[in-house]
Every structure is written in structure tokens, then in C-alpha cells.
Write a protein that holds these residues in place. Sequence first.
Motif, PDB file in Angstrom:
ATOM      1  N   GLY A   1       0.458  -8.544 -10.293  1.00 57.46           N
ATOM      2  CA  GLY A   1       0.551  -7.945  -8.971  1.00 57.46           C
ATOM      3  C   GLY A   1       1.739  -7.011  -8.888  1.00 57.46           C
ATOM      4  O   GLY A   1       2.432  -6.759  -9.877  1.00 57.46           O
ATOM      5  N   THR A   2       1.988  -6.514  -7.681  1.00 61.38           N
ATOM      6  CA  THR A   2       3.066  -5.568  -7.440  1.00 61.38           C
ATOM      7  C   THR A   2       4.285  -6.300  -6.874  1.00 61.38           C
ATOM      8  O   THR A   2       4.140  -7.147  -5.982  1.00 61.38           O
ATOM      9  CB  THR A   2       2.610  -4.482  -6.450  1.00 61.38           C
TER      10      THR A   2
ATOM     11  N   ASN B   1       7.076 -10.556  -4.425  1.00 62.46           N
ATOM     12  CA  ASN B   1       5.679 -10.127  -4.440  1.00 62.46           C
ATOM     13  C   ASN B   1       5.369  -9.263  -3.223  1.00 62.46           C
ATOM     14  O   ASN B   1       5.835  -9.515  -2.127  1.00 62.46           O
ATOM     15  CB  ASN B   1       4.738 -11.329  -4.518  1.00 62.46           C
ATOM     16  N   GLN B   2       4.560  -8.230  -3.441  1.00 61.80           N
ATOM     17  CA  GLN B   2       4.189  -7.292  -2.385  1.00 61.80           C
ATOM     18  C   GLN B   2       2.734  -7.445  -1.957  1.00 61.80           C
ATOM     19  O   GLN B   2       2.241  -6.675  -1.151  1.00 61.80           O
ATOM     20  CB  GLN B   2       4.449  -5.854  -2.848  1.00 61.80           C
ATOM     21  N   ASP B   3       2.053  -8.400  -2.521  1.00 59.76           N
ATOM     22  CA  ASP B   3       0.670  -8.668  -2.128  1.00 59.76           C
ATOM     23  C   ASP B   3       0.450 -10.180  -2.134  1.00 59.76           C
ATOM     24  O   ASP B   3       1.330 -10.942  -2.495  1.00 59.76           O
ATOM     25  CB  ASP B   3      -0.325  -7.954  -3.050  1.00 59.76           C
ATOM     26  N   SER B   4      -0.705 -10.603  -1.738  1.00 57.14           N
ATOM     27  CA  SER B   4      -0.958 -12.035  -1.578  1.00 57.14           C
ATOM     28  C   SER B   4      -1.221 -12.757  -2.894  1.00 57.14           C
ATOM     29  O   SER B   4      -1.391 -13.968  -2.905  1.00 57.14           O
ATOM     30  CB  SER B   4      -2.148 -12.240  -0.637  1.00 57.14           C
ATOM     31  N   THR B   5      -1.235 -12.046  -4.015  1.00 56.78           N
ATOM     32  CA  THR B   5      -1.561 -12.695  -5.280  1.00 56.78           C
ATOM     33  C   THR B   5      -0.354 -13.297  -5.981  1.00 56.78           C
ATOM     34  O   THR B   5      -0.510 -14.059  -6.924  1.00 56.78           O
ATOM     35  CB  THR B   5      -2.219 -11.702  -6.261  1.00 56.78           C
TER      36      THR B   5
END
Length: 167
Positions: A86-87, A51-55
Motif C-alpha cells: 500500500g501507500t 498507511n494512507q489507505d485501508s490496507t
Amino acid sequence: MKNINLLLCALLAVTSVAFLGCNKDKGYKAVTGTVTMDGAPVEGATVTFYNQDSTGEPGGGKTDASGAYTVTSSGATNGGKGLLPGTYKVTVMKYEEVVDPDQEAFDKGEIDYDELQKRKGKTMSGTRTGGAPKLLTPAQYANPGGTPLSVTVSTNPQENVFDFNLE
């Protein structure tokens, strides 16, 4: 008696709502795809989504003979399958299978347990040499910081099929 029945019904209703609330999938979406290299399916590759974000949270899967994979993650409540939208950066790695000739000889009954341990002792002391398994997929896809593979997991499950052709 009427009050006890009412109380039991109320308790049952609250318990049912609480139980159903715990079973929500929390938004995890199925993620699948295939891995090929130069157009041919890659069997036994590990596909990992970072994951590249906090989601999100990481997840991954292993390819079958047709190169197909299904992503699982620890937080998904639907049998462990899926990722949060997410990303994600994606790595793909397949290493050559390392065959231990001593273990193979033991498995075939050609040597006994004592002989296996004796040979393993030589391996541990460095008498026998063996290198690290060879990476069979291109190295550029093995590093989460350098992989060119990036995807966005959508809330629409039909958009979450990611096929990767390694070159």
C-alpha cells in the motif's frame, strides 16, 4: 478400534490445517532501507511509515550506525517484520541525546540515591531548567501530514528498499 483410529486421524488432520492457517503471513512484505543526511548515514533516527489507505497499518524502525533500518509492525506474523502492500507517508526524526547530569553522577557512584532524589525534586519543582531535546533532522520530515516522503510498498519484496537522503 478402527473407528477410533480413523476419528483420531481426522481430528489430527483438521487440527493441522487449522494451525497452518493461523501461521500465514497475511501478505506482509519486508521493508528496509537507509537514511542519510547530506550524504552521511544518520544513526539513531526513528523512521515511521503511516498507511494512507485501508490496507495497511503503521510500522517503523530505528537506524543503526550505517543508517540502515528494518520496518516492524504489530500485525506482521513473521517476527513482526514488514508492512502490508500500500501507500505510506514516511517520517524521519532524530533528537539530540539528553544527558541527565544527576543520573550520570549517581551511575558513577559520585552521589547516593537520597541525593539523586533530592536533586530530582528540584528538577520537578522547576528550580532547574532544561529544554526539550533538539530535533537534529530537518523538521519537514517530522510531521506525517507535511512530510514530502511517500512510498508504495509492493508485493515484490525486491521493490521495498527505500533509501532517504534528507537535505
